[in-house]
Design a protein around this motif. Structure first.
Motif, PDB file in Angstrom:
ATOM      1  N   HIS A 150      61.846  50.123  46.041  1.00 42.57           N
ATOM      2  CA  HIS A 150      61.195  50.519  47.297  1.00 42.57           C
ATOM      3  C   HIS A 150      59.713  50.144  47.253  1.00 42.57           C
ATOM      4  CE1 HIS A 150      60.637  53.493  50.734  1.00 42.57           C
ATOM      5  NE2 HIS A 150      59.398  53.259  50.345  1.00 42.57           N
ATOM      6  N   ALA A 151      59.048  50.492  46.154  1.00 46.98           N
ATOM      7  CA  ALA A 151      57.611  50.210  46.036  1.00 46.98           C
ATOM      8  C   ALA A 151      57.337  48.717  46.071  1.00 46.98           C
ATOM      9  CB  ALA A 151      57.068  50.816  44.743  1.00 46.98           C
ATOM     10  N   GLY A 152      58.180  47.919  45.421  1.00 41.50           N
ATOM     11  CA  GLY A 152      57.995  46.477  45.422  1.00 41.50           C
ATOM     12  C   GLY A 152      58.145  45.879  46.817  1.00 41.50           C
ATOM     13  N   TYR A 153      59.143  46.362  47.557  1.00 42.60           N
ATOM     14  CA  TYR A 153      59.353  45.881  48.922  1.00 42.60           C
ATOM     15  C   TYR A 153      58.160  46.216  49.806  1.00 42.60           C
ATOM     16  CZ  TYR A 153      61.339  45.267  53.584  1.00 42.60           C
ATOM     17  OH  TYR A 153      61.549  44.879  54.885  1.00 42.60           O
ATOM     18  N   VAL A 154      57.708  47.452  49.739  1.00 45.00           N
ATOM     19  CA  VAL A 154      56.582  47.886  50.576  1.00 45.00           C
ATOM     20  C   VAL A 154      55.325  47.090  50.248  1.00 45.00           C
ATOM     21  CG1 VAL A 154      55.031  49.827  51.050  1.00 45.00           C
ATOM     22  CG2 VAL A 154      57.512  50.192  51.011  1.00 45.00           C
ATOM     23  N   GLU A 155      55.103  46.855  48.956  1.00 45.98           N
ATOM     24  CA  GLU A 155      53.926  46.082  48.545  1.00 45.98           C
ATOM     25  C   GLU A 155      53.960  44.672  49.120  1.00 45.98           C
ATOM     26  OE1 GLU A 155      52.377  43.942  44.475  1.00 45.98           O
ATOM     27  OE2 GLU A 155      53.321  45.921  44.279  1.00 45.98           O
ATOM     28  N   SER A 156      55.133  44.062  49.121  1.00 46.88           N
ATOM     29  CA  SER A 156      55.255  42.666  49.512  1.00 46.88           C
ATOM     30  C   SER A 156      55.402  42.481  51.021  1.00 46.88           C
ATOM     31  CB  SER A 156      56.457  42.039  48.798  1.00 46.88           C
ATOM     32  OG  SER A 156      56.504  40.653  48.992  1.00 46.88           O
ATOM     33  N   ALA A 157      56.267  43.265  51.649  1.00 45.15           N
ATOM     34  CA  ALA A 157      56.527  43.110  53.086  1.00 45.15           C
ATOM     35  C   ALA A 157      55.495  43.812  53.953  1.00 45.15           C
ATOM     36  CB  ALA A 157      57.923  43.629  53.429  1.00 45.15           C
ATOM     37  N   GLN A 158      54.849  44.832  53.385  1.00 44.88           N
ATOM     38  CA  GLN A 158      53.863  45.638  54.122  1.00 44.88           C
ATOM     39  C   GLN A 158      54.419  46.089  55.479  1.00 44.88           C
ATOM     40  OE1 GLN A 158      50.501  42.881  54.101  1.00 44.88           O
ATOM     41  NE2 GLN A 158      49.658  43.922  52.321  1.00 44.88           N
ATOM     42  N   PRO A 159      55.572  46.771  55.461  1.00 44.29           N
ATOM     43  CA  PRO A 159      56.244  47.089  56.721  1.00 44.29           C
ATOM     44  C   PRO A 159      55.703  48.339  57.399  1.00 44.29           C
ATOM     45  CG  PRO A 159      57.498  47.980  54.904  1.00 44.29           C
ATOM     46  CD  PRO A 159      56.324  47.251  54.292  1.00 44.29           C
ATOM     47  N   GLU A 160      55.934  48.414  58.699  1.00 46.61           N
ATOM     48  CA  GLU A 160      55.854  49.683  59.394  1.00 46.61           C
ATOM     49  C   GLU A 160      57.138  50.422  59.078  1.00 46.61           C
ATOM     50  OE1 GLU A 160      55.896  51.517  63.935  1.00 46.61           O
ATOM     51  OE2 GLU A 160      55.598  49.360  63.626  1.00 46.61           O
TER      52      GLU A 160
END
Length: 328
Positions: A181-191
């Protein structure tokens, strides 16, 4: 997440009787001992295809090395008490090494410490303990990096749109879930349009997506902890005629998951290699039995981005390669 599990006697009884047994022996069936190195394996469940592949690879490698494998599992994803009982069982059986994929990264620390205090080598596979040095060594995917790779592809596939994502996590308390989860958020920077725990199960992921879609009307992307969760998201999106408008990313690299990428249900999956984890774990166990040498630290296994829609700047493999190499 701590849950009250079955007693040890019940665990063993069910393991012996259930279809798709939770106990598997490689080599001689002589419980009295035949000179073979006894290796224990404790997986999160005995039914998830990922852990089936891991178990089968461990069994094959144990056979190759003339060792005996005893495989036990939790009854469901998150069954911490069942894994504690399994570790205690394997220590009583005389396992020299225990390979474990923790359901809860802190919940089994007491059982692991007791095993190590008795001279048992304990290696975490796939999922880290917290702290990491609670075990002798860890063999796993870099799950933060796997999340980053999923997020990098999803963000690029949106062609300049900001990511507006539903996030489908795994089991609460799992380092795998937290790191991906943390890796995805860091990379995609999603809302973040909504985050739900799914335990990596298709039905739970479908229900979570259906619930989130009631308010996440601007969704254009879905992060998923694994491919069963991705399939659940796809079914829910398809029912709303949104499947073609949303980029679904995932992690696993099973043959079924790669096929879903090939069929256009999932845009991308990040393949990991559980067979390599299992084989290395067994090799370490055999070496420990021979020489007393222990592995240490984090041993990272490979990842590969699999998609049939390559994007410039992102190293990827197509699904033809994926189907030839699924899970290593």
């Amino acid at each position: 997440m701590g849950r009250r599990g079955p007693a040890l006697v019940a665990l063993v009884a069910v393991a012996a009787l259930a279809v798709g047994c939770t106990s598997t022996k490689s080599g001689s069936d002589d419980a009295a001992g035949d000179g073979k190195t006894k290796i224990g394996l404790v997986t999160k469940t005995d039914s998830n295809p990922y852990f089936v592949a891991l178990r089968e690879a461990a069994k094959a490698q144990a056979d190759k090395n003339g060792a005996e494998l005893v495989a036990l599992a939790g009854k469901f994803d998150g069954d911490n008490d069942g894994q504690v009982a399994a570790i205690e069982n394997l220590v009583q059986q005389g396992a020299k090494t225990i390979l474990v994929t923790p359901n809860n990264s802190t919940g089994i620390l007491g059982a692991i410490k007791k095993a190590r205090d008795k001279g048992v080598l304990v290696i975490a596979l796939d999922t880290e303990t917290d702290p990491q040095d609670a075990v002798d060594a860890t063999i796993a995917t870099d799950n933060t990096e796997a999340g980053r790779l999923q997020g990098q592809y999803v963000k690029a596939a949106l062609n300049g749109q900001p990511a507006r994502s539903i996030l489908l996590d795994g089991t609460p308390g799992s380092t795998v879930s937290e790191q991906r989860h943390a890796g995805y958020v860091e990379s995609a920077q999603p809302e973040d349009l909504g985050t739900e725990a799914t335990n990596g199960e298709q039905n739970k992921a479908q229900q979570a997506t259906e619930n989130l879609l009631q308010r996440a009307t601007t969704v254009n992307s879905v992060y998923t902890i694994n491919e069963p969760a991705a399939r659940g998201a796809y079914v829910a999106l398809k029912a709303k005629n949104l499947a073609d408008k949303v980029v679904i990313g995932s992690i696993d690299g099973s043959c079924d998951g790669v096929t879903a990428v090939k069929n256009g249900e999932i845009a991308v999956t990040v393949m990991q290699f559980p067979k390599k984890m299992a084989e290395q774990g067994v090799d370490f166990a055999v070496e420990f039995a021979k020489s007393g040498k222990k592995p240490s630290g984090f041993v990272k296994t490979d990842t590969a981005v699999v998609t049939d829609k390559p994007i410039a700047g992102i190293d990827s493999k197509d699904t033809a390669w994926g189907l030839e190499n699924c899970w290593g």
